[in-house]
Design a protein around this motif. Structure first.
Motif, mmCIF file in Angstrom:
data_model
loop_
_atom_site.group_PDB
_atom_site.id
_atom_site.type_symbol
_atom_site.label_atom_id
_atom_site.label_comp_id
_atom_site.label_asym_id
_atom_site.label_seq_id
_atom_site.Cartn_x
_atom_site.Cartn_y
_atom_site.Cartn_z
ATOM 1 N N ASP A 93 0.851 -1.216 0.057
ATOM 2 C CA ASP A 93 0.082 -0.083 0.164
ATOM 3 C C ASP A 93 0.850 1.346 0.106
ATOM 4 O O ASP A 93 0.307 2.407 -0.291
ATOM 5 C CB ASP A 93 -0.892 0.059 1.275
ATOM 6 C CG ASP A 93 -1.985 -1.177 1.141
ATOM 7 O OD1 ASP A 93 -2.227 -1.818 0.353
ATOM 8 O OD2 ASP A 93 -2.317 -1.536 2.298
ATOM 9 N N ASP A 94 1.978 1.169 0.272
ATOM 10 C CA ASP A 94 2.909 2.554 0.490
ATOM 11 C C ASP A 94 4.035 2.712 -0.511
ATOM 12 O O ASP A 94 4.985 2.927 -0.261
ATOM 13 C CB ASP A 94 3.570 2.062 1.943
ATOM 14 C CG ASP A 94 2.381 2.375 2.906
ATOM 15 O OD1 ASP A 94 1.602 2.903 2.936
ATOM 16 O OD2 ASP A 94 2.643 1.953 4.359
ATOM 17 N N LYS A 134 -1.709 -2.303 9.089
ATOM 18 C CA LYS A 134 -2.593 -1.505 8.239
ATOM 19 C C LYS A 134 -3.790 -0.910 8.721
ATOM 20 O O LYS A 134 -4.369 0.138 8.555
ATOM 21 C CB LYS A 134 -2.960 -2.448 6.988
ATOM 22 C CG LYS A 134 -3.794 -1.916 5.975
ATOM 23 C CD LYS A 134 -4.226 -2.784 4.829
ATOM 24 C CE LYS A 134 -4.913 -2.046 3.858
ATOM 25 N NZ LYS A 134 -5.217 -2.845 2.673
ATOM 26 N N ARG A 135 -4.493 -1.671 9.749
ATOM 27 C CA ARG A 135 -5.637 -1.104 10.264
ATOM 28 C C ARG A 135 -5.334 -0.025 11.233
ATOM 29 O O ARG A 135 -6.024 0.981 11.230
ATOM 30 C CB ARG A 135 -6.518 -2.433 11.172
ATOM 31 C CG ARG A 135 -7.786 -2.250 11.192
ATOM 32 C CD ARG A 135 -8.407 -3.492 11.686
ATOM 33 N NE ARG A 135 -7.630 -4.171 12.727
ATOM 34 C CZ ARG A 135 -7.540 -5.637 12.754
ATOM 35 N NH1 ARG A 135 -8.124 -6.186 11.767
ATOM 36 N NH2 ARG A 135 -6.792 -6.037 13.622
ATOM 37 N N ARG A 137 -2.898 2.097 10.769
ATOM 38 C CA ARG A 137 -2.384 3.442 10.252
ATOM 39 C C ARG A 137 -3.763 3.869 9.568
ATOM 40 O O ARG A 137 -3.994 5.332 9.471
ATOM 41 C CB ARG A 137 -1.794 2.682 9.025
ATOM 42 C CG ARG A 137 -0.181 2.691 9.254
ATOM 43 C CD ARG A 137 0.628 2.743 7.868
ATOM 44 N NE ARG A 137 0.241 2.036 7.057
ATOM 45 C CZ ARG A 137 0.476 0.600 6.828
ATOM 46 N NH1 ARG A 137 1.115 0.003 7.709
ATOM 47 N NH2 ARG A 137 0.006 0.285 5.557
ATOM 48 N N GLU A 138 -4.756 3.102 8.995
ATOM 49 C CA GLU A 138 -6.055 3.852 8.502
ATOM 50 C C GLU A 138 -6.741 4.446 9.772
ATOM 51 O O GLU A 138 -7.396 5.352 9.431
ATOM 52 C CB GLU A 138 -6.722 2.642 8.055
ATOM 53 C CG GLU A 138 -6.424 1.985 6.644
ATOM 54 C CD GLU A 138 -7.136 0.782 6.224
ATOM 55 O OE1 GLU A 138 -8.068 0.272 6.825
ATOM 56 O OE2 GLU A 138 -6.680 0.332 5.108
ATOM 57 N N ALA A 139 -6.779 3.915 10.861
ATOM 58 C CA ALA A 139 -7.446 4.532 12.049
ATOM 59 C C ALA A 139 -6.716 5.887 12.401
ATOM 60 O O ALA A 139 -7.221 6.831 12.709
ATOM 61 C CB ALA A 139 -7.651 3.581 13.370
ATOM 62 N N ASP A 140 -5.482 5.855 12.469
ATOM 63 C CA ASP A 140 -4.626 7.177 12.546
ATOM 64 C C ASP A 140 -4.848 8.242 11.612
ATOM 65 O O ASP A 140 -5.163 9.157 12.032
ATOM 66 C CB ASP A 140 -3.098 6.598 12.567
ATOM 67 C CG ASP A 140 -2.611 5.978 13.677
ATOM 68 O OD1 ASP A 140 -3.321 5.920 14.627
ATOM 69 O OD2 ASP A 140 -1.315 5.327 13.691
ATOM 70 N N LYS A 141 -4.917 7.557 10.367
ATOM 71 C CA LYS A 141 -5.238 8.677 9.340
ATOM 72 C C LYS A 141 -6.667 9.111 9.569
ATOM 73 O O LYS A 141 -7.030 10.364 9.459
ATOM 74 C CB LYS A 141 -5.257 8.229 7.788
ATOM 75 C CG LYS A 141 -3.898 8.074 7.477
ATOM 76 C CD LYS A 141 -3.579 7.441 6.219
ATOM 77 C CE LYS A 141 -2.279 7.133 5.751
ATOM 78 N NZ LYS A 141 -2.343 6.345 4.484
ATOM 79 N N ARG A 142 -7.742 8.346 10.069
ATOM 80 C CA ARG A 142 -8.980 8.853 9.976
ATOM 81 C C ARG A 142 -9.272 9.761 11.198
ATOM 82 O O ARG A 142 -9.957 10.577 11.012
ATOM 83 C CB ARG A 142 -9.926 7.295 10.264
ATOM 84 C CG ARG A 142 -11.354 7.775 10.274
ATOM 85 C CD ARG A 142 -12.048 6.516 10.245
ATOM 86 N NE ARG A 142 -11.690 5.443 9.689
ATOM 87 C CZ ARG A 142 -11.404 4.278 10.177
ATOM 88 N NH1 ARG A 142 -11.923 4.068 11.543
ATOM 89 N NH2 ARG A 142 -10.886 3.156 9.540
#
Length: 171
Positions: A93-94, A134-135, A137-142
Motif C-alpha cells: 500500500d505504501d 494496516k488497520r 494506520r488507517e485509524a490513525d489517518k481517520r
C-alpha cells in the motif's frame, strides 16, 4: 596544511557513496585523506550519503534476489536496520519498491527482489501483524487531528497550580 582535492579523488568519493558502500570503511581508496575531511568535501560538492533504504535500492538495482542478511553484510549495516527498511519497502500500500519472491530452502529466510509484485509465503503471524498495522494506520489517518494537539492553558489555572506548588514547599 591541507592539499586541494583532485578531480579523481572527488570522483572516487562519489563512486563510493553512490554505490551504497560506507565511505568510512573505504577510506583506503583515498590515501592521505581523513574521514572527516572526506565527509566535509562531500557536503561541499553536493554528494549526499544515501539513507538505508536508498542504499538498499542501489544494491538491489542489479535485479538479483538477496536475503536481509546478505544485504546487511554487503552494505555493512546492522540487520535490524536492513530488516526495518525492507519491511517498509515490501508493503503493497505504501509505494512498494521491492517484493518477497521466495524463501531460501535451508534457512527459510525471505528472498527480496526489486520491483512491485506479490509477496509470497508470509507466515500467518506476519500476515496478521501486517493486517493489524494496516488497520492501525488507517485509524490513525481517520482520527488525525488537524489542529494543534495541546490546547493553550488558562492563565488562571496556571496561577492556581503555581500557588498550590509554592504553598506545598512552604509547609
Amino acid at each position: 596544511m591541507s592539499r586541494n582535492w583532485t578531480k579523481e579523488e572527488v570522483e572516487t568519493m562519489r563512486d563510493i557513496v553512490m554505490s551504497g558502500k560506507s565511505l568510512k570503511k573505504n577510506m583506503n581508496l583515498l590515501p592521505g585523506r581523513s574521514y572527516h575531511g572526506a565527509s566535509t568535501k562531500c557536503v561541499e560538492v553536493g554528494i549526499r550519503v544515501p539513507k538505508v533504504g536508498e542504499r538498499i535500492l542501489i544494491l538491489m538495482s542489479d535485479g538479483a534476489p538477496r536475503t536481509a542478511r546478505a544485504i546487511a553484510d554487503a552494505l555493512n549495516l546492522p540487520r535490524k536496520s536492513v530488516s526495518d527498511a525492507l519491511r517498509n519497502a515490501v508493503w503493497p500500500d505504501d509505494g512498494q519498491s521491492m517484493h518477497i519472491c521466495a524463501r531460501t530452502a535451508e534457512s527459510k529466510e525471505f528472498l527480496y527482489v526489486i520491483g512491485e509484485g506479490l509477496n509470497v509465503n508470509l507466515s500467518p503471524a506476519e500476515a496478521e501483524r501486517r493486517r493489524i498495522a494496516k488497520r492501525e494506520r488507517e485509524a490513525d489517518k481517520r482520527y488525525e487531528s488537524r489542529t494543534t494537539w495541546w490546547p493553550r492553558a488558562d492563565p488562571v489555572v496556571i496561577s492556581a497550580i503555581n500557588a498550590m506548588v509554592h504553598a506545598g514547599r512552604a509547609a
